[in-house]
Design an enzyme around this catalytic site. Structure first.
Site, PDB file in Angstrom:
ATOM      1  N   SER A  36       0.859  -1.032   0.196  1.00 38.14           N
ATOM      2  CA  SER A  36      -0.030   0.048   0.091  1.00 38.14           C
ATOM      3  C   SER A  36       0.699   1.179   0.134  1.00 38.14           C
ATOM      4  O   SER A  36       1.718   1.407   0.891  1.00 38.14           O
ATOM      5  CB  SER A  36      -0.894   0.141   1.345  1.00 38.14           C
ATOM      6  OG  SER A  36      -1.566   1.084   1.308  1.00 38.14           O
ATOM      7  N   LYS A  87     -13.483  -4.230   2.287  1.00 36.27           N
ATOM      8  CA  LYS A  87     -14.456  -3.065   1.947  1.00 36.27           C
ATOM      9  C   LYS A  87     -15.817  -3.498   2.345  1.00 36.27           C
ATOM     10  O   LYS A  87     -16.609  -2.791   2.408  1.00 36.27           O
ATOM     11  CB  LYS A  87     -14.078  -2.753   0.509  1.00 36.27           C
ATOM     12  CG  LYS A  87     -13.038  -2.032   0.325  1.00 36.27           C
ATOM     13  CD  LYS A  87     -12.890  -1.571  -0.973  1.00 36.27           C
ATOM     14  CE  LYS A  87     -11.471  -1.119  -1.499  1.00 36.27           C
ATOM     15  NZ  LYS A  87     -11.460  -0.603  -2.891  1.00 36.27           N
ATOM     16  N   ASP A 123     -14.146   5.743  -3.880  1.00 36.41           N
ATOM     17  CA  ASP A 123     -13.515   5.079  -5.219  1.00 36.41           C
ATOM     18  C   ASP A 123     -13.967   5.848  -6.580  1.00 36.41           C
ATOM     19  O   ASP A 123     -13.541   6.070  -7.648  1.00 36.41           O
ATOM     20  CB  ASP A 123     -13.762   3.648  -5.281  1.00 36.41           C
ATOM     21  CG  ASP A 123     -12.796   3.117  -4.455  1.00 36.41           C
ATOM     22  OD1 ASP A 123     -11.711   3.442  -4.083  1.00 36.41           O
ATOM     23  OD2 ASP A 123     -13.014   1.647  -4.101  1.00 36.41           O
ATOM     24  N   GLY A 150     -15.113  -5.773 -15.357  1.00 36.85           N
ATOM     25  CA  GLY A 150     -15.001  -6.175 -13.791  1.00 36.85           C
ATOM     26  C   GLY A 150     -16.339  -6.006 -13.412  1.00 36.85           C
ATOM     27  O   GLY A 150     -17.145  -5.132 -13.902  1.00 36.85           O
ATOM     28  N   ASN A 174     -17.654  -9.088 -17.551  1.00 34.41           N
ATOM     29  CA  ASN A 174     -16.985  -9.708 -16.007  1.00 34.41           C
ATOM     30  C   ASN A 174     -16.645 -11.084 -16.672  1.00 34.41           C
ATOM     31  O   ASN A 174     -17.596 -11.875 -17.260  1.00 34.41           O
ATOM     32  CB  ASN A 174     -17.921  -9.435 -15.302  1.00 34.41           C
ATOM     33  CG  ASN A 174     -17.141  -9.815 -13.724  1.00 34.41           C
ATOM     34  OD1 ASN A 174     -16.090  -9.263 -13.616  1.00 34.41           O
ATOM     35  ND2 ASN A 174     -17.761 -10.910 -12.893  1.00 34.41           N
ATOM     36  N   ARG A 175     -15.609 -11.733 -16.032  1.00 35.01           N
ATOM     37  CA  ARG A 175     -15.345 -13.125 -16.363  1.00 35.01           C
ATOM     38  C   ARG A 175     -16.610 -14.017 -15.796  1.00 35.01           C
ATOM     39  O   ARG A 175     -17.178 -14.872 -16.659  1.00 35.01           O
ATOM     40  CB  ARG A 175     -14.349 -13.627 -15.264  1.00 35.01           C
ATOM     41  CG  ARG A 175     -13.895 -15.009 -15.281  1.00 35.01           C
ATOM     42  CD  ARG A 175     -12.791 -15.140 -14.449  1.00 35.01           C
ATOM     43  NE  ARG A 175     -12.925 -14.881 -13.024  1.00 35.01           N
ATOM     44  CZ  ARG A 175     -12.032 -15.129 -12.025  1.00 35.01           C
ATOM     45  NH1 ARG A 175     -10.993 -15.569 -12.450  1.00 35.01           N
ATOM     46  NH2 ARG A 175     -12.285 -14.677 -10.742  1.00 35.01           N
ATOM     47  N   ARG A 179     -22.406 -11.846 -12.461  1.00 40.58           N
ATOM     48  CA  ARG A 179     -22.060 -10.746 -11.742  1.00 40.58           C
ATOM     49  C   ARG A 179     -22.422  -9.416 -12.532  1.00 40.58           C
ATOM     50  O   ARG A 179     -22.953  -8.448 -12.059  1.00 40.58           O
ATOM     51  CB  ARG A 179     -20.939 -10.709 -10.980  1.00 40.58           C
ATOM     52  CG  ARG A 179     -20.712 -11.459  -9.947  1.00 40.58           C
ATOM     53  CD  ARG A 179     -19.218 -11.559  -9.498  1.00 40.58           C
ATOM     54  NE  ARG A 179     -18.961 -10.487  -8.332  1.00 40.58           N
ATOM     55  CZ  ARG A 179     -17.740 -10.251  -7.685  1.00 40.58           C
ATOM     56  NH1 ARG A 179     -16.676 -10.628  -8.285  1.00 40.58           N
ATOM     57  NH2 ARG A 179     -17.814  -9.490  -6.904  1.00 40.58           N
TER      58      ARG A 179
HETATM   59  P1  ATR Z   1     -12.196  -5.258  -6.030  1.00 41.70           P
HETATM   60  O1  ATR Z   1     -12.552  -5.031  -4.881  1.00 41.70           O
HETATM   61  O2  ATR Z   1     -10.693  -5.103  -6.118  1.00 41.70           O
HETATM   62  O3  ATR Z   1     -12.942  -5.115  -7.135  1.00 41.70           O
HETATM   63  P2  ATR Z   1     -13.006  -8.288  -6.361  1.00 41.70           P
HETATM   64  O4  ATR Z   1     -14.397  -7.653  -5.764  1.00 41.70           O
HETATM   65  O5  ATR Z   1     -12.508  -9.423  -5.749  1.00 41.70           O
HETATM   66  O6  ATR Z   1     -11.883  -6.941  -5.976  1.00 41.70           O
HETATM   67  O7  ATR Z   1     -13.140  -8.093  -7.921  1.00 41.70           O
HETATM   68  C1  ATR Z   1     -12.309  -8.597  -8.595  1.00 41.70           C
HETATM   69  C2  ATR Z   1     -12.652  -8.687  -9.992  1.00 41.70           C
HETATM   70  O8  ATR Z   1     -11.709  -9.002 -10.955  1.00 41.70           O
HETATM   71  C3  ATR Z   1     -14.130  -9.481 -10.577  1.00 41.70           C
HETATM   72  O9  ATR Z   1     -14.472  -8.715 -11.636  1.00 41.70           O
HETATM   73  C4  ATR Z   1     -13.514 -10.676 -10.937  1.00 41.70           C
HETATM   74  O10 ATR Z   1     -14.193 -11.268 -11.862  1.00 41.70           O
HETATM   75  P3  ATR Z   1     -15.222 -12.520 -11.241  1.00 41.70           P
HETATM   76  O11 ATR Z   1     -16.291 -11.678 -10.737  1.00 41.70           O
HETATM   77  O12 ATR Z   1     -15.583 -13.394 -12.325  1.00 41.70           O
HETATM   78  O13 ATR Z   1     -14.273 -13.319 -10.091  1.00 41.70           O
HETATM   79  C5  ATR Z   1     -12.196 -10.211 -11.879  1.00 41.70           C
HETATM   80  N1  ATR Z   1     -10.999 -11.162 -11.926  1.00 41.70           N
HETATM   81  C6  ATR Z   1     -10.246 -11.609 -10.961  1.00 41.70           C
HETATM   82  N2  ATR Z   1      -9.333 -12.535 -11.708  1.00 41.70           N
HETATM   83  C7  ATR Z   1      -9.631 -12.754 -13.134  1.00 41.70           C
HETATM   84  C8  ATR Z   1      -9.152 -13.331 -13.887  1.00 41.70           C
HETATM   85  N3  ATR Z   1      -8.109 -14.179 -13.930  1.00 41.70           N
HETATM   86  N4  ATR Z   1      -9.756 -13.069 -15.232  1.00 41.70           N
HETATM   87  C9  ATR Z   1     -10.834 -12.086 -15.260  1.00 41.70           C
HETATM   88  N5  ATR Z   1     -11.396 -11.387 -14.338  1.00 41.70           N
HETATM   89  C10 ATR Z   1     -10.779 -11.519 -13.046  1.00 41.70           C
END
Ligand code: ATR
Length: 301
Positions: A36, A87, A123, A150, A174-175, A179
């Protein structure tokens, strides 16, 4: 002052202070937390304003958050910054959560006041300020179609901000598609003028979305690890695209390298870190943040 404090340190909190004898009254919480840059940024701000306290890192995850918050209050802390994975969990322990943070479903700044805990989310405003600061030329959340990668905590804040500012078209990818669909349904209610479209996270669908979107924002974790491949390749991008990666470490993600190769305008997440931190500072102290001192501390050009 230690690089990182733990719950055990908080339980035995004595005269913990910096080398210069100033008390620690602010914290940044997360797990991991060693990377951080908040201490660097906020301590420069505190110093610039002559505030006689400092901020330290605390390695605290959701499991210990309730206990830690009680201890922070007992030790007269002024405020906290929260990062992954705290968070959402923090919502369980606050006395009041402001409307914006509630709608996002996540809190990244806490203020202790009069024995009560108040939660906020800076944010969305942070990325908005960053873009308005000109880090991406004349890019705009309010006038341009946006492709947002995302659907996690950071994306939820950014998507809401786009809708609040009147973004005409928001592509969400999003993956885990469900979501993105859930988020799209929520965002459609924030502003009916924002058309929200869910896009599969695969090259063909992203390429198609990029023919409509001008601003691309990555709010996934993809790019954090040095061997991560970009979700978008250079041949889907043009000189007319503007690419913002919320990741700032590494400073140049694979996505930004693709953007550069395509001749697009691009920036990393250091400015979002700066402006969300400035907003947190303003909530803690009810005064304007010394943005130039914070900017210099982060080496944001
Ligand atoms: P943050 O608070 O930083 O947004 P989070 O809530 O854990 O962290 O979200 C992580 C994001 O990165 C999500 O959109 C996640 O996709 P999923 O909803 O499918 O989990 C995405 N993410 C993490 N690893 C990934 C990967 N290898 N490929 C694609 N998306 C990924």
């Amino acid at each position: 002052m230690k690089e990182i404090y733990t719950l055990a340190d908080l339980e035995n909190w004595g005269e913990e202070s910096t080398e210069s004898g100033l008390p620690i009254r602010l914290g940044v919480l997360g797990e991991p937390i060693e990377h951080s840059l908040s201490p660097q940024m906020q301590n420069a701000a505190l110093e610039s304003c002559g505030l006689q306290m400092r901020l330290a890192r605390f390695a605290i995850g959701p499991r210990d958050l309730g206990q830690a918050l009680k201890l922070f209050a007992r030790h007269h802390f002024v405020g906290l910054s929260l990062t992954v994975p705290d968070k959402i969990a923090v919502l369980n322990f606050l006395d009041e959560v402001d409307e914006n943070a509630w709608a996002i479903g996540a809190v990244n700044a806490v203020r202790f006041q009069g024995g009560r805990l108040y939660g906020y989310n800076t944010d969305g405003a942070g990325i908005s300020d960053a873009i308005r600061s000109g880090v991406l030329g004349d890019a705009s959340l309010s006038r341009w179609p946006v492709l947002l990668l995302g659907a996690g905590g950071a994306s939820r804040a950014i998507a809401r901000q786009c809708a609040l500012e009147g973004c005409p078209k928001l592509f969400l990818s999003n993956r885990t598609r469900e979501r993105a669909e859930k988020l799209a349904a929520e965002i459609s209610k924030v502003n009916e003028a924002t058309t929200v479209t869910v896009v599969d996270q695969e090259p063909g669908a992203l390429r198609q979305a990029l023919t409509g979107a001008r601003l691309v924002i990555n709010a996934t974790n993809v790019g954090l690890r040095p061997d991560d491949q970009s979700l978008i390749s250079r041949d889907s991008l043009t000189r007319d695209h503007f690419v913002y990666d919320t990741i700032y470490n590494p400073a140049r993600t694979a996505l930004l390298a693709e953007a550069e190769a395509a001749g697009a305008v691009f920036a990393n997440g250091l400015t979002m870190l700066l402006y969300q931190g400035a907003r947190a500072f303003e909530l803690w102290f009810d005064r304007k943040a010394p943005i130039d001192a914070m900017r210099a501390a982060l080496d944001v050009t």
